[in-house]
Design an enzyme around this catalytic site. Structure first.
Site, mmCIF file in Angstrom:
data_model
loop_
_atom_site.group_PDB
_atom_site.id
_atom_site.type_symbol
_atom_site.label_atom_id
_atom_site.label_comp_id
_atom_site.label_asym_id
_atom_site.label_seq_id
_atom_site.Cartn_x
_atom_site.Cartn_y
_atom_site.Cartn_z
ATOM 1 N N VAL A 3 -39.685 -47.618 58.090
ATOM 2 C CA VAL A 3 -40.498 -48.816 58.355
ATOM 3 C C VAL A 3 -39.876 -50.037 57.668
ATOM 4 O O VAL A 3 -40.492 -51.091 57.549
ATOM 5 C CB VAL A 3 -41.963 -48.582 57.844
ATOM 6 C CG1 VAL A 3 -42.615 -47.455 58.620
ATOM 7 C CG2 VAL A 3 -42.009 -48.294 56.338
ATOM 8 N N ASP A 4 -38.590 -49.874 57.229
ATOM 9 C CA ASP A 4 -37.963 -50.912 56.387
ATOM 10 C C ASP A 4 -37.164 -51.959 57.167
ATOM 11 O O ASP A 4 -36.595 -52.876 56.563
ATOM 12 C CB ASP A 4 -37.060 -50.235 55.323
ATOM 13 C CG ASP A 4 -35.970 -49.352 55.959
ATOM 14 O OD1 ASP A 4 -35.587 -48.338 55.340
ATOM 15 O OD2 ASP A 4 -35.523 -49.660 57.104
ATOM 16 N N HIS B 290 -42.566 -45.238 63.466
ATOM 17 C CA HIS B 290 -43.678 -45.277 62.488
ATOM 18 C C HIS B 290 -44.024 -46.691 62.055
ATOM 19 O O HIS B 290 -44.631 -46.890 61.007
ATOM 20 C CB HIS B 290 -43.328 -44.412 61.264
ATOM 21 C CG HIS B 290 -43.186 -42.969 61.605
ATOM 22 N ND1 HIS B 290 -42.517 -42.070 60.815
ATOM 23 C CD2 HIS B 290 -43.633 -42.250 62.683
ATOM 24 C CE1 HIS B 290 -42.552 -40.862 61.383
ATOM 25 N NE2 HIS B 290 -43.218 -40.948 62.510
ATOM 26 N N CYS C 178 -55.224 -56.994 61.586
ATOM 27 C CA CYS C 178 -56.634 -56.878 61.171
ATOM 28 C C CYS C 178 -57.243 -55.651 61.833
ATOM 29 O O CYS C 178 -57.115 -55.455 63.043
ATOM 30 C CB CYS C 178 -57.397 -58.131 61.617
ATOM 31 S SG CYS C 178 -59.193 -57.946 61.522
ATOM 32 N N CYS D 230 -59.311 -60.839 56.945
ATOM 33 C CA CYS D 230 -59.148 -61.724 58.114
ATOM 34 C C CYS D 230 -60.340 -62.678 58.203
ATOM 35 O O CYS D 230 -61.411 -62.400 57.643
ATOM 36 C CB CYS D 230 -59.097 -60.829 59.350
ATOM 37 S SG CYS D 230 -59.071 -61.698 60.927
ATOM 38 N N CYS E 26 -62.234 -62.977 60.515
ATOM 39 C CA CYS E 26 -63.369 -62.298 61.180
ATOM 40 C C CYS E 26 -64.063 -61.335 60.231
ATOM 41 O O CYS E 26 -65.033 -60.673 60.580
ATOM 42 C CB CYS E 26 -62.841 -61.522 62.405
ATOM 43 S SG CYS E 26 -62.141 -59.910 61.984
HETATM 44 C C1 BV8 Z 1 -50.024 -37.721 64.844
HETATM 45 C C2 BV8 Z 1 -45.255 -44.321 57.981
HETATM 46 C C3 BV8 Z 1 -51.975 -36.802 65.660
HETATM 47 C C4 BV8 Z 1 -46.133 -44.663 56.850
HETATM 48 C C5 BV8 Z 1 -45.072 -41.888 58.126
HETATM 49 C C6 BV8 Z 1 -47.476 -31.614 65.369
HETATM 50 C C7 BV8 Z 1 -47.626 -32.640 66.308
HETATM 51 C C8 BV8 Z 1 -48.225 -33.844 65.966
HETATM 52 C C9 BV8 Z 1 -48.691 -34.062 64.675
HETATM 53 C C10 BV8 Z 1 -48.534 -33.066 63.735
HETATM 54 C C11 BV8 Z 1 -47.932 -31.845 64.067
HETATM 55 N N1 BV8 Z 1 -47.912 -31.070 62.960
HETATM 56 C C12 BV8 Z 1 -48.465 -31.762 61.919
HETATM 57 C C13 BV8 Z 1 -48.881 -32.968 62.366
HETATM 58 C C14 BV8 Z 1 -49.559 -33.985 61.571
HETATM 59 C C15 BV8 Z 1 -48.597 -34.986 60.935
HETATM 60 C C16 BV8 Z 1 -47.367 -34.309 60.353
HETATM 61 O O1 BV8 Z 1 -46.319 -34.307 60.961
HETATM 62 N N2 BV8 Z 1 -47.509 -33.756 59.141
HETATM 63 C C17 BV8 Z 1 -46.364 -33.133 58.496
HETATM 64 C C18 BV8 Z 1 -46.308 -33.583 57.028
HETATM 65 C C19 BV8 Z 1 -46.518 -31.627 58.637
HETATM 66 N N3 BV8 Z 1 -48.190 -35.991 61.902
HETATM 67 C C20 BV8 Z 1 -48.970 -37.062 62.068
HETATM 68 O O2 BV8 Z 1 -50.041 -37.220 61.486
HETATM 69 C C21 BV8 Z 1 -48.482 -38.129 63.038
HETATM 70 N N4 BV8 Z 1 -49.611 -38.503 63.850
HETATM 71 O O3 BV8 Z 1 -49.331 -36.925 65.360
HETATM 72 O O4 BV8 Z 1 -51.328 -37.949 65.159
HETATM 73 C C22 BV8 Z 1 -52.919 -37.238 66.682
HETATM 74 C C23 BV8 Z 1 -52.974 -36.520 67.873
HETATM 75 C C24 BV8 Z 1 -53.898 -36.893 68.792
HETATM 76 C C25 BV8 Z 1 -54.752 -37.969 68.549
HETATM 77 C C26 BV8 Z 1 -54.679 -38.673 67.353
HETATM 78 C C27 BV8 Z 1 -53.767 -38.321 66.407
HETATM 79 C C28 BV8 Z 1 -48.026 -39.404 62.339
HETATM 80 C C29 BV8 Z 1 -46.853 -39.135 61.434
HETATM 81 C C30 BV8 Z 1 -46.321 -40.471 60.864
HETATM 82 C C31 BV8 Z 1 -46.732 -40.601 59.418
HETATM 83 N N5 BV8 Z 1 -46.157 -41.837 58.853
HETATM 84 N N6 BV8 Z 1 -44.584 -43.059 57.699
HETATM 85 C C32 BV8 Z 1 -45.350 -45.003 55.603
HETATM 86 O O5 BV8 Z 1 -44.104 -45.017 55.635
HETATM 87 O O6 BV8 Z 1 -46.017 -45.253 54.590
HETATM 88 S S1 BV8 Z 1 -44.247 -40.463 57.775
HETATM 89 C C33 BV8 Z 1 -43.010 -40.660 56.639
HETATM 90 O O7 BV8 Z 1 -42.265 -39.427 56.705
HETATM 91 C C34 BV8 Z 1 -41.984 -41.742 56.890
HETATM 92 O O8 BV8 Z 1 -42.062 -42.389 58.133
HETATM 93 C C35 BV8 Z 1 -40.701 -40.941 56.824
HETATM 94 O O9 BV8 Z 1 -39.688 -41.526 57.484
HETATM 95 C C36 BV8 Z 1 -41.158 -39.700 57.484
HETATM 96 C C37 BV8 Z 1 -40.246 -38.527 57.482
HETATM 97 O O10 BV8 Z 1 -39.704 -38.394 56.206
HETATM 98 P P1 BV8 Z 1 -38.116 -38.579 56.081
HETATM 99 O O11 BV8 Z 1 -37.747 -39.898 56.656
HETATM 100 O O12 BV8 Z 1 -37.446 -37.385 56.647
HETATM 101 O O13 BV8 Z 1 -37.945 -38.700 54.529
HETATM 102 P P2 BV8 Z 1 -37.852 -37.489 53.472
HETATM 103 O O14 BV8 Z 1 -37.949 -38.070 52.113
HETATM 104 O O15 BV8 Z 1 -38.777 -36.391 53.877
HETATM 105 O O16 BV8 Z 1 -36.369 -36.911 53.683
HETATM 106 C C38 BV8 Z 1 -35.237 -37.717 53.337
HETATM 107 C C39 BV8 Z 1 -34.012 -36.917 53.720
HETATM 108 O O17 BV8 Z 1 -32.861 -37.703 53.434
HETATM 109 C C40 BV8 Z 1 -33.869 -35.628 52.932
HETATM 110 O O18 BV8 Z 1 -33.520 -34.586 53.829
HETATM 111 C C41 BV8 Z 1 -32.715 -35.925 51.959
HETATM 112 O O19 BV8 Z 1 -31.921 -34.759 51.714
HETATM 113 C C42 BV8 Z 1 -31.912 -36.928 52.749
HETATM 114 N N7 BV8 Z 1 -31.116 -37.884 51.965
HETATM 115 C C43 BV8 Z 1 -31.424 -38.453 50.770
HETATM 116 N N8 BV8 Z 1 -30.434 -39.338 50.425
HETATM 117 C C44 BV8 Z 1 -29.530 -39.320 51.448
HETATM 118 C C45 BV8 Z 1 -29.945 -38.394 52.418
HETATM 119 N N9 BV8 Z 1 -29.236 -38.146 53.540
HETATM 120 C C46 BV8 Z 1 -28.083 -38.840 53.719
HETATM 121 N N10 BV8 Z 1 -27.608 -39.751 52.828
HETATM 122 C C47 BV8 Z 1 -28.298 -40.005 51.685
HETATM 123 N N11 BV8 Z 1 -27.803 -40.918 50.804
HETATM 124 ZN ZN ZN Z 2 -59.858 -60.047 62.296
#
Ligand code: BV8
Ligand code: ZN
Length: 246
Positions: A101-102, A117, A125, A146, A148
Protein backbone atom coordinates in the site's frame (compact mmCIF):
# COMPACT_ATOMS: atom_id res chain seq x y z
CA UNK A 1 24.09 -14.80 -8.75
CA UNK A 2 24.19 -17.53 -11.44
CA UNK A 3 21.31 -17.87 -13.90
CA UNK A 4 21.00 -21.03 -16.04
CA UNK A 5 21.32 -20.44 -19.80
CA UNK A 6 18.03 -22.28 -20.44
CA UNK A 7 16.27 -20.00 -17.94
CA UNK A 8 17.72 -16.85 -19.57
CA UNK A 9 16.71 -18.12 -23.05
CA UNK A 10 13.11 -18.67 -21.86
CA UNK A 11 13.06 -15.13 -20.49
CA UNK A 12 14.60 -13.76 -23.69
CA UNK A 13 11.83 -15.37 -25.78
CA UNK A 14 9.05 -14.24 -23.41
CA UNK A 15 6.83 -11.24 -24.13
CA UNK A 16 4.60 -10.73 -21.05
CA UNK A 17 5.87 -10.47 -17.47
CA UNK A 18 3.80 -10.11 -14.30
CA UNK A 19 5.60 -8.99 -11.11
CA UNK A 20 3.49 -10.05 -8.11
CA UNK A 21 5.01 -8.21 -5.14
CA UNK A 22 4.67 -8.06 -1.38
CA UNK A 23 6.20 -6.21 1.55
CA UNK A 24 9.64 -7.79 0.96
CA UNK A 25 10.25 -5.70 -2.17
CA UNK A 26 9.96 -2.55 -0.05
CA UNK A 27 12.11 -3.87 2.84
CA UNK A 28 15.30 -2.33 1.32
CA UNK A 29 13.46 1.00 1.19
CA UNK A 30 13.26 0.85 4.98
CA UNK A 31 9.60 -0.19 5.21
CA UNK A 32 9.17 -3.03 7.74
CA UNK A 33 7.50 -6.18 6.43
CA UNK A 34 4.51 -7.70 8.17
CA UNK A 35 5.71 -11.08 9.35
CA UNK A 36 9.48 -10.77 9.43
CA UNK A 37 11.37 -10.63 12.74
CA UNK A 38 11.14 -6.82 12.69
CA UNK A 39 7.63 -7.16 11.23
CA UNK A 40 5.05 -4.56 12.11
CA UNK A 41 2.68 -7.33 13.07
CA UNK A 42 5.03 -8.66 15.74
CA UNK A 43 3.74 -6.15 18.24
CA UNK A 44 0.13 -6.42 17.13
CA UNK A 45 -1.88 -9.15 15.41
CA UNK A 46 -3.48 -8.24 12.07
CA UNK A 47 -6.88 -8.93 13.62
CA UNK A 48 -6.18 -6.24 16.20
CA UNK A 49 -5.43 -3.50 13.71
CA UNK A 50 -6.02 -4.13 10.03
CA UNK A 51 -9.77 -4.65 10.28
CA UNK A 52 -12.90 -2.54 10.38
CA UNK A 53 -14.09 -3.68 13.83
CA UNK A 54 -10.75 -2.67 15.37
CA UNK A 55 -11.12 0.73 13.69
CA UNK A 56 -14.65 1.25 15.01
CA UNK A 57 -13.67 0.05 18.47
CA UNK A 58 -10.56 2.22 18.66
CA UNK A 59 -10.38 4.62 15.70
CA UNK A 60 -7.63 6.80 17.21
CA UNK A 61 -5.30 3.81 17.78
CA UNK A 62 -5.82 2.40 14.27
CA UNK A 63 -5.50 5.87 12.72
CA UNK A 64 -2.25 6.52 14.63
CA UNK A 65 -0.86 3.13 13.47
CA UNK A 66 -1.46 4.16 9.87
CA UNK A 67 0.02 7.62 10.55
CA UNK A 68 3.14 5.85 11.87
CA UNK A 69 3.34 3.76 8.71
CA UNK A 70 2.53 6.79 6.50
CA UNK A 71 5.48 8.61 8.07
CA UNK A 72 7.82 5.68 7.22
CA UNK A 73 6.41 5.46 3.67
CA UNK A 74 6.77 9.22 3.24
CA UNK A 75 10.47 8.99 4.14
CA UNK A 76 11.02 5.94 1.94
CA UNK A 77 12.16 5.89 -1.67
CA UNK A 78 11.83 3.17 -4.30
CA UNK A 79 14.86 0.84 -4.26
CA UNK A 80 16.78 -0.97 -7.03
CA UNK A 81 14.16 -3.74 -7.15
CA UNK A 82 11.33 -1.29 -7.98
CA UNK A 83 13.62 0.54 -10.42
CA UNK A 84 14.66 -2.65 -12.25
CA UNK A 85 11.01 -3.55 -12.83
CA UNK A 86 10.68 -0.17 -14.56
CA UNK A 87 13.70 -1.12 -16.73
CA UNK A 88 12.05 -4.42 -17.62
CA UNK A 89 8.95 -2.44 -18.63
CA UNK A 90 11.05 -0.79 -21.40
CA UNK A 91 11.72 -4.23 -22.97
CA UNK A 92 8.69 -6.34 -22.08
CA UNK A 93 4.93 -6.05 -21.61
CA UNK A 94 5.05 -5.69 -17.81
CA UNK A 95 2.16 -5.70 -15.33
CA UNK A 96 2.81 -5.07 -11.64
CA UNK A 97 0.37 -6.65 -9.17
CA UNK A 98 1.21 -5.45 -5.69
CA UNK A 99 -0.16 -6.25 -2.23
CA UNK A 100 1.73 -3.24 -0.91
CA UNK A 101 0.00 0.00 0.00
CA UNK A 102 3.17 2.16 -0.15
CA UNK A 103 2.84 3.43 -3.75
CA UNK A 104 6.56 2.79 -4.36
CA UNK A 105 6.06 1.04 -7.72
CA UNK A 106 4.29 4.09 -9.18
CA UNK A 107 6.85 6.44 -7.58
CA UNK A 108 9.60 4.36 -9.27
CA UNK A 109 7.87 4.87 -12.64
CA UNK A 110 5.86 1.68 -13.21
CA UNK A 111 2.87 2.56 -15.35
CA UNK A 112 0.74 -0.60 -15.27
CA UNK A 113 0.11 -1.31 -11.57
CA UNK A 114 -2.75 -3.10 -9.82
CA UNK A 115 -2.94 -2.24 -6.09
CA UNK A 116 -4.83 -5.18 -4.59
CA UNK A 117 -4.87 -3.87 -1.01
CA UNK A 118 -5.29 -0.13 -1.60
CA UNK A 119 -2.98 2.82 -0.99
CA UNK A 120 -1.97 4.22 2.40
CA UNK A 121 -1.72 7.75 0.97
CA UNK A 122 -5.50 7.79 0.28
CA UNK A 123 -8.41 8.04 2.73
CA UNK A 124 -12.21 8.15 2.65
CA UNK A 125 -15.16 8.90 4.92
CA UNK A 126 -16.87 5.74 6.18
CA UNK A 127 -20.28 7.48 5.97
CA UNK A 128 -20.38 9.51 2.73
CA UNK A 129 -17.31 7.89 1.11
CA UNK A 130 -15.82 11.27 0.16
CA UNK A 131 -12.14 10.81 -0.65
CA UNK A 132 -9.50 12.80 1.23
CA UNK A 133 -5.81 13.26 0.49
CA UNK A 134 -4.50 14.06 3.97
CA UNK A 135 -0.77 14.85 3.86
CA UNK A 136 1.10 13.31 6.79
CA UNK A 137 1.39 15.55 9.86
CA UNK A 138 2.18 14.80 13.49
CA UNK A 139 -0.73 17.00 14.64
CA UNK A 140 -3.60 16.90 15.27
CA UNK A 141 -3.55 13.44 16.83
CA UNK A 142 -6.50 11.14 16.47
CA UNK A 143 -8.85 10.13 13.71
CA UNK A 144 -10.10 12.98 11.48
CA UNK A 145 -13.86 13.48 11.12
CA UNK A 146 -15.66 14.39 7.89
CA UNK A 147 -18.08 17.37 7.70
CA UNK A 148 -20.88 14.83 7.55
CA UNK A 149 -19.78 13.47 10.92
CA UNK A 150 -18.35 10.23 9.54
CA UNK A 151 -14.89 8.95 10.56
CA UNK A 152 -12.16 9.16 7.91
CA UNK A 153 -10.28 5.88 7.33
CA UNK A 154 -7.26 4.80 5.25
CA UNK A 155 -8.16 3.58 1.76
CA UNK A 156 -6.64 0.13 2.31
CA UNK A 157 -8.28 -3.31 2.23
CA UNK A 158 -8.68 -4.68 5.75
CA UNK A 159 -9.12 -8.33 6.69
CA UNK A 160 -12.66 -9.42 5.95
CA UNK A 161 -13.04 -6.70 3.29
CA UNK A 162 -13.35 -7.31 -0.41
CA UNK A 163 -10.52 -6.32 -2.72
CA UNK A 164 -11.33 -3.55 -5.24
CA UNK A 165 -13.08 -5.51 -7.99
CA UNK A 166 -11.37 -3.75 -10.92
CA UNK A 167 -7.94 -4.27 -9.36
CA UNK A 168 -8.37 -7.96 -8.63
CA UNK A 169 -10.05 -8.66 -11.97
CA UNK A 170 -7.24 -6.90 -13.86
CA UNK A 171 -4.66 -8.79 -11.83
CA UNK A 172 -6.38 -12.11 -12.52
CA UNK A 173 -6.54 -11.44 -16.27
CA UNK A 174 -2.86 -10.48 -16.37
CA UNK A 175 -1.97 -13.64 -14.39
CA UNK A 176 -3.92 -15.80 -16.85
CA UNK A 177 -2.12 -14.28 -19.81
CA UNK A 178 1.57 -13.96 -19.07
CA UNK A 179 4.68 -15.90 -20.03
CA UNK A 180 6.56 -15.31 -16.78
CA UNK A 181 5.03 -14.67 -13.33
CA UNK A 182 7.60 -13.27 -10.87
CA UNK A 183 6.75 -13.60 -7.16
CA UNK A 184 8.84 -11.02 -5.34
CA UNK A 185 9.03 -10.47 -1.58
CA UNK A 186 5.83 -12.08 -0.42
CA UNK A 187 5.04 -14.86 2.03
CA UNK A 188 2.05 -15.68 -0.24
CA UNK A 189 -0.19 -16.22 2.82
CA UNK A 190 -2.91 -13.61 2.25
CA UNK A 191 -5.90 -14.48 0.09
CA UNK A 192 -7.38 -14.01 -2.45
CA UNK A 193 -4.09 -12.41 -3.69
CA UNK A 194 -2.27 -15.67 -2.95
CA UNK A 195 -4.44 -17.45 -5.53
CA UNK A 196 -2.76 -15.52 -8.36
CA UNK A 197 0.46 -17.62 -8.63
CA UNK A 198 -1.61 -20.79 -9.05
CA UNK A 199 -3.84 -19.05 -11.59
CA UNK A 200 -0.71 -18.15 -13.57
CA UNK A 201 0.72 -21.63 -13.22
CA UNK A 202 -2.52 -23.27 -14.43
CA UNK A 203 -2.39 -20.96 -17.47
CA UNK A 204 1.09 -22.28 -18.28
CA UNK A 205 3.28 -19.40 -17.02
CA UNK A 206 6.77 -19.96 -15.68
CA UNK A 207 6.83 -19.09 -11.95
CA UNK A 208 9.98 -17.33 -10.71
CA UNK A 209 10.29 -16.61 -7.00
CA UNK A 210 12.62 -13.92 -5.58
CA UNK A 211 12.78 -14.00 -1.77
CA UNK A 212 15.39 -14.04 1.00
CA UNK A 213 14.06 -17.45 2.06
CA UNK A 214 11.75 -20.28 1.05
CA UNK A 215 8.00 -19.70 1.33
CA UNK A 216 4.84 -21.75 1.11
CA UNK A 217 4.80 -21.13 -2.67
CA UNK A 218 8.43 -22.19 -3.31
CA UNK A 219 7.68 -25.80 -4.20
CA UNK A 220 5.26 -24.65 -6.92
CA UNK A 221 7.82 -22.34 -8.56
CA UNK A 222 9.94 -23.28 -11.59
CA UNK A 223 12.84 -21.21 -10.25
CA UNK A 224 13.53 -19.64 -6.85
CA UNK A 225 16.35 -17.16 -6.21
CA UNK A 226 17.04 -16.71 -2.51
CA UNK A 227 18.57 -13.30 -1.99
CA UNK A 228 17.37 -9.73 -1.62
CA UNK A 229 15.14 -8.45 -4.42
CA UNK A 230 17.42 -5.39 -4.73
CA UNK A 231 20.28 -7.80 -5.56
CA UNK A 232 18.57 -10.48 -7.66
CA UNK A 233 16.50 -8.29 -10.01
CA UNK A 234 19.32 -5.97 -11.15
CA UNK A 235 21.67 -8.97 -11.62
CA UNK A 236 18.99 -10.81 -13.61
CA UNK A 237 18.46 -7.74 -15.79
CA UNK A 238 22.22 -7.55 -16.49
CA UNK A 239 22.51 -11.30 -17.20
CA UNK A 240 19.56 -11.13 -19.59
CA UNK A 241 21.06 -8.18 -21.48
CA UNK A 242 24.32 -10.10 -21.87
CA UNK A 243 22.64 -13.39 -22.90
CA UNK A 244 22.35 -14.22 -26.60
CA UNK A 245 19.87 -16.77 -27.88
CA UNK A 246 22.19 -18.51 -30.40
C1 BV8 B 1 -11.35 -11.11 1.89
C2 BV8 B 1 -3.71 -3.93 3.71
C3 BV8 B 1 -13.42 -11.97 2.44
C4 BV8 B 1 -3.83 -3.33 5.05
C5 BV8 B 1 -3.60 -6.36 3.95
C6 BV8 B 1 -9.42 -17.42 1.21
C7 BV8 B 1 -10.07 -16.56 0.33
C8 BV8 B 1 -10.41 -15.26 0.71
C9 BV8 B 1 -10.09 -14.80 1.99
C10 BV8 B 1 -9.43 -15.64 2.86
C11 BV8 B 1 -9.09 -16.94 2.48
N1 BV8 B 1 -8.45 -17.53 3.53
C12 BV8 B 1 -8.36 -16.63 4.55
C13 BV8 B 1 -8.97 -15.48 4.19
C14 BV8 B 1 -9.12 -14.29 5.02
C15 BV8 B 1 -7.98 -13.29 4.83
C16 BV8 B 1 -6.62 -13.97 4.77
O1 BV8 B 1 -6.08 -14.16 3.70
N2 BV8 B 1 -6.07 -14.30 5.94
C17 BV8 B 1 -4.75 -14.91 5.97
C18 BV8 B 1 -3.90 -14.23 7.06
C19 BV8 B 1 -4.93 -16.40 6.22
N3 BV8 B 1 -8.18 -12.49 3.63
C20 BV8 B 1 -8.94 -11.40 3.72
O2 BV8 B 1 -9.52 -11.05 4.74
C21 BV8 B 1 -9.08 -10.55 2.46
N4 BV8 B 1 -10.48 -10.22 2.33
O3 BV8 B 1 -11.05 -12.04 1.24
O4 BV8 B 1 -12.62 -10.82 2.29
C22 BV8 B 1 -14.78 -11.63 2.04
C23 BV8 B 1 -15.46 -12.52 1.22
C24 BV8 B 1 -16.75 -12.22 0.90
C25 BV8 B 1 -17.34 -11.05 1.36
C26 BV8 B 1 -16.64 -10.17 2.17
C27 BV8 B 1 -15.35 -10.44 2.52
C28 BV8 B 1 -8.34 -9.23 2.55
C29 BV8 B 1 -6.86 -9.45 2.71
C30 BV8 B 1 -6.12 -8.09 2.64
C31 BV8 B 1 -5.67 -7.69 4.02
N5 BV8 B 1 -4.90 -6.43 3.95
N6 BV8 B 1 -2.97 -5.18 3.82
C32 BV8 B 1 -2.49 -2.86 5.59
O5 BV8 B 1 -1.47 -2.97 4.89
O6 BV8 B 1 -2.50 -2.39 6.74
S1 BV8 B 1 -2.69 -7.78 4.05
C33 BV8 B 1 -1.04 -7.51 4.28
O7 BV8 B 1 -0.43 -8.80 4.05
C34 BV8 B 1 -0.33 -6.58 3.32
O8 BV8 B 1 -1.09 -6.14 2.22
C35 BV8 B 1 0.79 -7.47 2.83
O9 BV8 B 1 1.27 -7.09 1.63
C36 BV8 B 1 0.06 -8.75 2.76
C37 BV8 B 1 0.84 -9.99 2.49
O10 BV8 B 1 2.00 -9.96 3.27
P1 BV8 B 1 3.39 -9.90 2.48
O11 BV8 B 1 3.37 -8.73 1.56
O12 BV8 B 1 3.66 -11.22 1.87
O13 BV8 B 1 4.39 -9.54 3.64
P2 BV8 B 1 5.06 -10.57 4.68
O14 BV8 B 1 5.72 -9.76 5.74
O15 BV8 B 1 4.08 -11.63 5.05
O16 BV8 B 1 6.19 -11.30 3.81
C38 BV8 B 1 7.32 -10.55 3.33
C39 BV8 B 1 8.14 -11.51 2.50
O17 BV8 B 1 9.25 -10.79 1.97
C40 BV8 B 1 8.72 -12.66 3.31
O18 BV8 B 1 8.53 -13.86 2.58
C41 BV8 B 1 10.21 -12.31 3.43
O19 BV8 B 1 11.03 -13.49 3.42
C42 BV8 B 1 10.43 -11.53 2.16
N7 BV8 B 1 11.51 -10.53 2.20
C43 BV8 B 1 11.90 -9.75 3.24
N8 BV8 B 1 12.91 -8.91 2.82
C44 BV8 B 1 13.10 -9.18 1.50
C45 BV8 B 1 12.24 -10.21 1.10
N9 BV8 B 1 12.22 -10.70 -0.16
C46 BV8 B 1 13.08 -10.15 -1.06
N10 BV8 B 1 13.95 -9.15 -0.75
C47 BV8 B 1 13.99 -8.65 0.51
N11 BV8 B 1 14.88 -7.66 0.79
ZN1 ZN C 1 -18.52 12.12 5.15
Amino acid sequence: MNFESGFLSRLKRAKKFVFFTGAGISAESGIPTFRGKEGIWNKFKPEELANFDAFIKNPDMVWEWYQYRRKIVGNAAPNKAHETIVEFEKLYDVTVVTQNVDNLHRRAGSTHVYELHGNIEKNYCVKCRTHFDIPFSEEPKGVPVCDCGGLIRPDVVWFGELLPHDQYQGAEEASEDCDVFFIVGTSALVYPAAYLPDIARRAGSMLVEVNIGATEISDRCDYSFYDKAGTVLPELFEALAAHSLN
